[in-house]
Design an enzyme around this catalytic site. Structure first.
Site, PDB file in Angstrom:
ATOM      1  N   GLY A  52      19.558   9.543  30.298  1.00  0.00           N
ATOM      2  CA  GLY A  52      19.666   8.655  29.629  1.00  0.00           C
ATOM      3  C   GLY A  52      20.799   8.275  28.747  1.00  0.00           C
ATOM      4  N   GLY A  53      19.892   7.455  27.590  1.00  0.00           N
ATOM      5  CA  GLY A  53      21.318   7.446  26.448  1.00  0.00           C
ATOM      6  C   GLY A  53      21.351   8.516  25.245  1.00  0.00           C
TER       7      GLY A  53
ATOM      8  N   GLY B 191      60.713  11.740  29.731  1.00  0.00           N
ATOM      9  CA  GLY B 191      59.783  11.500  29.094  1.00  0.00           C
ATOM     10  C   GLY B 191      59.279  12.686  28.333  1.00  0.00           C
ATOM     11  N   ALA B 192      58.779  14.091  29.162  1.00  0.00           N
ATOM     12  CA  ALA B 192      57.685  14.582  29.259  1.00  0.00           C
ATOM     13  C   ALA B 192      58.698  15.579  27.515  1.00  0.00           C
ATOM     14  CB  ALA B 192      57.630  15.443  29.525  1.00  0.00           C
TER      15      ALA B 192
HETATM   16  C1  HXC Z   1       8.413  10.692  27.595  1.00  0.00           C
HETATM   17  C2  HXC Z   1       8.400  12.458  28.842  1.00  0.00           C
HETATM   18  C3  HXC Z   1       9.455  12.185  29.090  1.00  0.00           C
HETATM   19  C4  HXC Z   1       9.722  10.174  27.999  1.00  0.00           C
HETATM   20  C5  HXC Z   1       9.235  14.056  30.486  1.00  0.00           C
HETATM   21  N1  HXC Z   1       8.386  14.003  29.782  1.00  0.00           N
HETATM   22  N2  HXC Z   1      10.594  12.151  29.691  1.00  0.00           N
HETATM   23  N3  HXC Z   1       7.027  11.559  28.132  1.00  0.00           N
HETATM   24  N4  HXC Z   1       8.739  10.316  27.607  1.00  0.00           N
HETATM   25  N5  HXC Z   1      11.365  10.400  28.374  1.00  0.00           N
HETATM   26  C6  HXC Z   1       7.143  14.215  29.657  1.00  0.00           C
HETATM   27  C7  HXC Z   1       6.596  13.989  30.780  1.00  0.00           C
HETATM   28  O1  HXC Z   1       5.578  13.120  30.892  1.00  0.00           O
HETATM   29  C8  HXC Z   1       5.867  15.576  31.493  1.00  0.00           C
HETATM   30  O2  HXC Z   1       4.546  15.390  30.071  1.00  0.00           O
HETATM   31  C9  HXC Z   1       6.589  16.559  30.748  1.00  0.00           C
HETATM   32  O3  HXC Z   1       7.560  15.918  29.823  1.00  0.00           O
HETATM   33  C10 HXC Z   1       7.816  17.037  31.717  1.00  0.00           C
HETATM   34  O4  HXC Z   1       8.229  17.047  32.368  1.00  0.00           O
HETATM   35  P1  HXC Z   1       8.144  16.680  33.954  1.00  0.00           P
HETATM   36  O5  HXC Z   1       8.576  15.329  34.380  1.00  0.00           O
HETATM   37  O6  HXC Z   1       7.196  17.395  34.086  1.00  0.00           O
HETATM   38  O7  HXC Z   1       9.682  17.844  33.793  1.00  0.00           O
HETATM   39  P2  HXC Z   1      10.393  18.183  34.795  1.00  0.00           P
HETATM   40  O8  HXC Z   1      10.148  17.884  36.155  1.00  0.00           O
HETATM   41  O9  HXC Z   1      11.365  19.225  34.680  1.00  0.00           O
HETATM   42  O10 HXC Z   1      11.540  17.020  34.893  1.00  0.00           O
HETATM   43  C11 HXC Z   1      11.955  16.840  33.724  1.00  0.00           C
HETATM   44  C12 HXC Z   1      13.124  15.299  34.150  1.00  0.00           C
HETATM   45  C13 HXC Z   1      12.087  14.153  34.096  1.00  0.00           C
HETATM   46  C14 HXC Z   1      14.054  15.079  34.763  1.00  0.00           C
HETATM   47  C15 HXC Z   1      13.599  15.218  32.043  1.00  0.00           C
HETATM   48  O11 HXC Z   1      10.211  14.465  33.369  1.00  0.00           O
HETATM   49  C16 HXC Z   1      12.802  12.958  33.718  1.00  0.00           C
HETATM   50  O12 HXC Z   1      13.450  12.598  34.838  1.00  0.00           O
HETATM   51  N6  HXC Z   1      12.190  12.207  32.660  1.00  0.00           N
HETATM   52  C17 HXC Z   1      12.502  10.449  32.330  1.00  0.00           C
HETATM   53  C18 HXC Z   1      13.799  11.088  32.233  1.00  0.00           C
HETATM   54  C19 HXC Z   1      14.791   9.354  31.865  1.00  0.00           C
HETATM   55  O13 HXC Z   1      14.765   8.695  33.016  1.00  0.00           O
HETATM   56  N7  HXC Z   1      15.346   9.183  30.342  1.00  0.00           N
HETATM   57  C20 HXC Z   1      15.075   8.345  29.888  1.00  0.00           C
HETATM   58  C21 HXC Z   1      14.635   7.767  28.964  1.00  0.00           C
HETATM   59  S1  HXC Z   1      15.352   5.734  28.394  1.00  0.00           S
HETATM   60  P3  HXC Z   1       3.308  16.275  30.507  1.00  0.00           P
HETATM   61  O14 HXC Z   1       2.294  15.969  29.793  1.00  0.00           O
HETATM   62  O15 HXC Z   1       2.721  16.011  31.974  1.00  0.00           O
HETATM   63  O16 HXC Z   1       3.538  17.663  30.493  1.00  0.00           O
HETATM   64  C22 HXC Z   1      16.560   6.769  26.880  1.00  0.00           C
HETATM   65  C23 HXC Z   1      17.721   5.417  26.772  1.00  0.00           C
HETATM   66  C24 HXC Z   1      17.752   5.528  25.567  1.00  0.00           C
HETATM   67  O17 HXC Z   1      16.468   7.606  27.151  1.00  0.00           O
HETATM   68  C25 HXC Z   1      18.232   4.865  24.861  1.00  0.00           C
HETATM   69  C26 HXC Z   1      19.211   4.718  23.719  1.00  0.00           C
HETATM   70  C27 HXC Z   1      20.222   4.341  23.379  1.00  0.00           C
END
Ligand code: HXC
Length: 510
Positions: A164-165, A399-400
């Protein structure tokens, strides 16, 4: 009244991050914990932590989501005795996700590093913005990345997801390190892509280290293991000053300054159509034959990286005749331009090893914007005021001449050429086709006539002595003497000062 015993208990708890089960899971997925990573990176017992007991203050999340540190270990330490500020996201706590308290800790690291003038290292292993906390808190980090840019070196180590971000903080830093099989960087993951476009792709194929090393050019250095990665970070830091007001630290060497390299006498093949490996020339010349190449799998027609000459860091930009004959194209121009600007920002002299027939021809390049991308390199060279030396190995045309900073009109301090160098406004074949179009067409044997005229052109125009007579080059040097030549030249230039008109900032054609 709380006691030392309580402090020690709380410290123990903080050090466990998300707890033993989550640590086990982290290890099972082939990753180290945030604290193990910091231990690998900094000199023993030099890490000073800040904000160990910080927790999130969000009322949208339950108290069972409060962990000491809020998913990031932050502080300062020493690497090879030199101060750095750093943070390591802790995936065992809420997936290393970034909430407000977590973000504030990173901002504090950035602010202190800039005030003190020390490099910033981010170790990233995070699911991105913490979903439960609502609006992202990345903005303050991005802002500080930009404030710190060109002031202190900024390094990002991706050792897990960076989604993401979250990708834009590393993207705003100077160097991104990735580890094969562990690092994943993408703006939108496979699930979102599937939902929006229907494309099926795995996370590894989308944002793994290989992709970013070869295709996107996002990664600067890729390692096989986390251990190798941290060693590479230390190696790179050794070439850099701590901030823009310092010169890079000198690393004394036993390699003699007057060492001659006989291998260089035969590196350039006599047949102009035969390629050779320019990296060998770079290694032959540098102290202890050591060269740290950056982005070595991306835009391989140009080589960039750091070496040392008589202990002093230099940034090297070298055409690679093995790939596209060392032509400049879109990716190589952007790769080199960014590197030139980094070197200039941090007082690292630039040495060019040149063998470049020109810009890669073709509609792909024109449609892709080689004009505006090629301009970036020209801009970067012209803007740079650090000592700059070019050595032409074989050919440099048209040019290079400016694009590779052989021409002193773009601010190059010294240009030397080897006796094998061909310097001309056009390559012999192309020039002959223009100059002798009529003679060739009217001759009884056009092919032989063209060949004869080409040889004659090469003798009369495309040789180093014509360029030397015209004042284009400062010296024609024996290949084996490149190292002593460069060391002497850099010594003469070391106190170079060059002032340009004051401005708010330049307008590089991005
Ligand atoms: C809160 C999160 C989280 C998040 C992961 N977790 N990402 N909690 N916010 N963004 C938590 C999960 O719920 C889980 O909690 C623990 O972290 C581990 O995650 P898993 O999914 O079990 O691990 P894994 O299978 O290794 O996968 C990791 C992952 C996946 C690929 C990162 O969790 C995922 O896709 N997360 C979301 C990624 C995403 O879309 N982020 C973008 C956010 S928006 P528990 O309690 O079960 O252990 C953004 C925009 C910002 O970033 C803009 C700024 C300008």
């Amino acid at each position: 009244m709380s006691t030392t015993k309580e402090l020690l208990e709380r410290t123990e708890k903080a050090k466990l991050g998300g707890g033993p089960d989550k640590i086990k899971k982290q290890h099972a997925s082939g990753k180290l914990t945030a604290r193990e990573r910091i231990d690998l990176l900094v000199d023993e017992s030099t890490f000073d932590e800040m904000g160990m007991f910080v927790t999130h203050q969000s009322n949208r999340m339950g108290s069972d989501t409060k962990y000491y540190g809020d998913g990031v270990v932050a502080g300062s330490g020493k690497i090879d005795g030199r101060l750095v500020f750093l943070y390591a996201q802790d995936f065992t706590v809420l997936g290393g996700s970034l909430g407000e308290a977590h973000a504030k800790k990173i901002c504090q690291v950035q602010d202190m590093a800039v005030k003190v003038g020390a490099p910033i290292i981010g170790i990233i292993d995070s699911g991105g913005a913490r979903i439960q906390e609502g609006l992202g808190h990345y903005g303050g980090i991005f802002f500080r990345n930009v404030v710190a840019a060109g002031v202190v070196p900024q390094l990002s180590i991706i050792v897990g997801p960076c989604a993401g971000g979250g990708v834009y903080s590393p993207a705003l830093t100077d160097f991104i390190f990735m580890v094969d099989g562990i690092s994943r960087m993408h703006i939108t993951g496979p699930a979102v892509i599937r939902a929006v476009t229907g494309e099926e792709i795995t996370a590894e194929k989308l944002g793994g280290a290989k992709v970013h090393a070869t295709c996107s050019g996002v990664a600067h250095i890729v390692s096989a293991t986390e251990q190798d990665c941290f060693a590479a970070v230390k190696d790179l830091l050794g070439y850099l000053p701590s901030n823009c007001n310092e010169r890079p630290h000198r690393k004394p060497t036993k390699d003699p300054v007057d060492r001659l390299d006989e291998g260089l006498e035969t590196l350039v093949p006599p047949n102009p159509k035969k390629a050779y490996n320019m990296r060998l020339a770079v290694e032959a010349v540098m102290d202890d034959n050591k060269f740290l190449e950056i982005q070595n799998d991306f835009a391989r027609n140009i080589i960039i990286g750091f070496g040392r000459l008589n202990g002093c860091s230099v940034g090297v930009i070298a055409n690679q005749p093995l790939v596209y004959a060392g032509c400049l194209d879109i990716n190589s121009s952007v790769k080199a331009a960014r590197f030139i600007r980094f070197c200039d920002a941090f007082q690292i002299p630039i040495v060019n090893f040149v063998d470049c027939p020109g810009y890669l021809p073709g509609s792909n390049q024109e449609f892709g914007g080689i004009i505006r991308h090629g301009a970036k390199m020209l801009y970067a060279y012209s803007e740079a005021t650090v000592p700059r030396i070019s050595i032409v190995f074989r050919k440099i045309y048209g040019g290079a001449l400016s694009g590779m900073a052989v021409s002193k009109y773009v601010g190059t301090d010294l240009t030397a050429v080897l006796p094998t160098a061909e310097i001309a406004i056009m390559g012999p074949e192309a020039a002959v086709n223009v100059l002798y179009k009529k003679e060739i067409a009217e001759s009884a044997d056009p092919a032989t006539t063209r060949l004869k005229l080409t040889e004659q052109y090469r003798r009369d125009f495309a040789n180093p002595y014509v360029a030397a007579e015209d004042g284009w080059v400062d010296a024609v040097i024996e290949p084996r003497k490149i190292r002593p030549f460069l060391i002497t030249a850099l010594d003469r230039l070391k106190d170079k000062k060059e002032l340009r008109p004051a401005k708010r900032h330049g307008t590089i054609p991005l």
